[in-house]
Design a protein around this motif. Structure first.
Motif, short mmCIF file in Angstrom:
data_model
loop_
_atom_site.label_atom_id
_atom_site.label_comp_id
_atom_site.label_asym_id
_atom_site.label_seq_id
_atom_site.Cartn_x
_atom_site.Cartn_y
_atom_site.Cartn_z
N ASN A 173 7.50 79.77 7.92
CA ASN A 173 6.32 79.26 8.64
C ASN A 173 6.59 79.09 10.13
N GLU A 177 4.33 80.91 12.96
CA GLU A 177 3.65 80.14 14.00
C GLU A 177 4.13 80.52 15.40
N GLY A 276 1.00 77.35 1.72
CA GLY A 276 0.76 78.50 2.58
C GLY A 276 0.11 79.67 1.88
N ALA A 277 -0.36 80.62 2.68
CA ALA A 277 -1.07 81.80 2.19
C ALA A 277 -0.15 82.72 1.40
N GLU A 300 -5.83 77.31 1.44
CA GLU A 300 -6.95 77.30 2.38
C GLU A 300 -6.91 78.51 3.31
N GLU A 301 -5.71 78.94 3.68
CA GLU A 301 -5.56 80.08 4.58
C GLU A 301 -6.06 81.39 3.97
N ASN A 302 -6.22 81.45 2.65
CA ASN A 302 -6.69 82.66 1.99
C ASN A 302 -8.20 82.68 1.78
N CYS A 303 -8.91 81.66 2.28
CA CYS A 303 -10.33 81.55 1.99
C CYS A 303 -11.13 82.78 2.40
N SER A 320 -4.48 72.71 1.12
CA SER A 320 -3.52 73.01 2.19
C SER A 320 -2.22 72.25 2.04
N CYS A 344 -14.38 77.56 -0.56
CA CYS A 344 -13.95 78.49 0.48
C CYS A 344 -15.13 78.98 1.29
N GLN A 347 -15.54 76.73 4.02
CA GLN A 347 -14.44 76.83 4.98
C GLN A 347 -14.65 77.96 5.98
#
Length: 352
Positions: A173, A177, A276-277, A300-303, A320, A344, A347
């Protein structure tokens, strides 16, 4: 002439392609057992601490990949996959970076699974108030990668550009980032502390974009106050982390997190509980519903990939963190449905 043309088309159709195919893979209940006969054993075994009976299912999902480091499936296979909504065609380099051998890919995938299991244990026990610590050691360095010639096998990574590293997930991660900019990696090597300058390289991410990568496989080691063994054979990658963590929490706390429901989910996890995704979310939702799940926990990152691809009869709730996933399960258990929970679609700002 026509016969020769047909023959040529058939030959080309059977040639290996520069792509891979993702399709739904096996499903495993983290609260249950896997294997056959005398080899059958629980996925989660806990010794030295009180555990509690539970009910329902907490399924982790897998994706089967057709293709190897030497080449992808045939163009004929790709044509079939392109029209199958449960399959996805992605660049081969998104699975096997250029220059990576099959043996290296297999070792990296196994290391990712081992790391995700360590992170799952750390996240679950930390959520329950235990201190587990953690170290991350470089196992292999991919030839031609950003880390080649700079990091070495056996290096213990203590920080990445000023951020403390305690598990493989936190390193991954931190790189994501930070991006493809110069970074200082602090390692312990041969008893001494060294600062190494590394510039992550961008590689295809399977969705048409790129992601920064160091090009190392790492192993994580934690020191829990009691024994937690996680078992899953012939499965690699980091995406089982969240579901393993939920299974551990369920076994170590009274009552049932699921309330007896059939729940599935996916997501990487870090020792601090961050979810994480992952890749192959569409294929995993299909596998979950086919196995009988009615609730699916998605990163959540895959929404953005979830919306428009949810199978009928499956409620999908984005999460998340591990704490958020636990709270979601408790609300569904207590309220009897997921209707009042976030979606999602909300989102990503889509209707419905």
């Amino acid at each position: 002439m026509a016969g020769a043309a047909v023959l040529l088309v058939l030959v080309v159709a059977l040639l290996p392609s520069p792509y891979a195919i993702e399709q739904p893979g096996p499903v495993y209940d983290t609260l249950g057992s896997a294997g056959a006969g005398k080899d059958r054993a629980p996925l989660i075994t806990i010794e030295g601490e009180k555990t509690y009976p539970t009910s329902g299912r907490l399924d982790l999902l897998t994706v089967s990949v057709l293709g190897t480091a030497q080449g992808g499936p045939s163009w004929l296979d790709l044509a079939e996959a392109w029209i199958d909504p449960q399959k996805a065609v992605i660049p081969l380099e998104a699975v096997f970076p250029r220059g990576e051998t099959q043996q290296q890919a297999d070792r990296e995938s196994a290391a990712q699974m081992t790391g995700s299991q360590q992170s799952a244990i750390a996240a679950a026990l930390s959520r329950l108030g235990d201190d587990v610590g953690g170290t991350v050691t470089v196992g292999t360095v991919q030839r031609g990668s950003a880390a080649a010639g700079r990091l070495e096998e056996g290096d213990v990574v203590t920080s990445f550009d000023g951020e403390a590293i305690t598990d493989s997930c936190s390193l991954q991660n931190a790189v994501l980032e930070h991006g493809a900019r110069p970074a200082t990696v602090v390692v312990r090597r041969d008893g001494a502390t060294r600062s190494v300058r590394v510039v992550p390289k961008r590689v295809p991410d399977g969705s048409g974009g790129t992601r920064p990568l160091l090009g190392v496989a790492t192993t994580a080691k934690i020191d829990p106050p009691f024994t937690v063994d996680l078992r899953i054979d012939d499965v690699g990658g980091p995406s089982a982390g969240m579901m393993f963590a939920l299974g551990i929490v369920d076994r170590l706390t009274p009552g049932s997190l699921t309330g007896g429901r059939h729940v599935a989910g996916t997501g990487t996890i870090c020792g601090d509980g961050e979810v994480g995704a992952i890749g192959g979310i569409v294929q995993k939702m299909a596998a979950a519903r086919a196995a009988g799940a009615t609730l699916f926990l998605a990163p959540e990152e895959n929404c953005g990939e979830v919306v428009g691809h949810i199978p009928s009869g499956l409620d999908v709730v984005p999460v998340s963190t591990l704490s958020g996933a636990i709270e979601t399960l408790e609300k569904v258990r207590d309220q009897g449905s997921a209707r009042a929970l976030p979606t999602c679609a909300a989102q990503v700002g889509s209707p419905g």
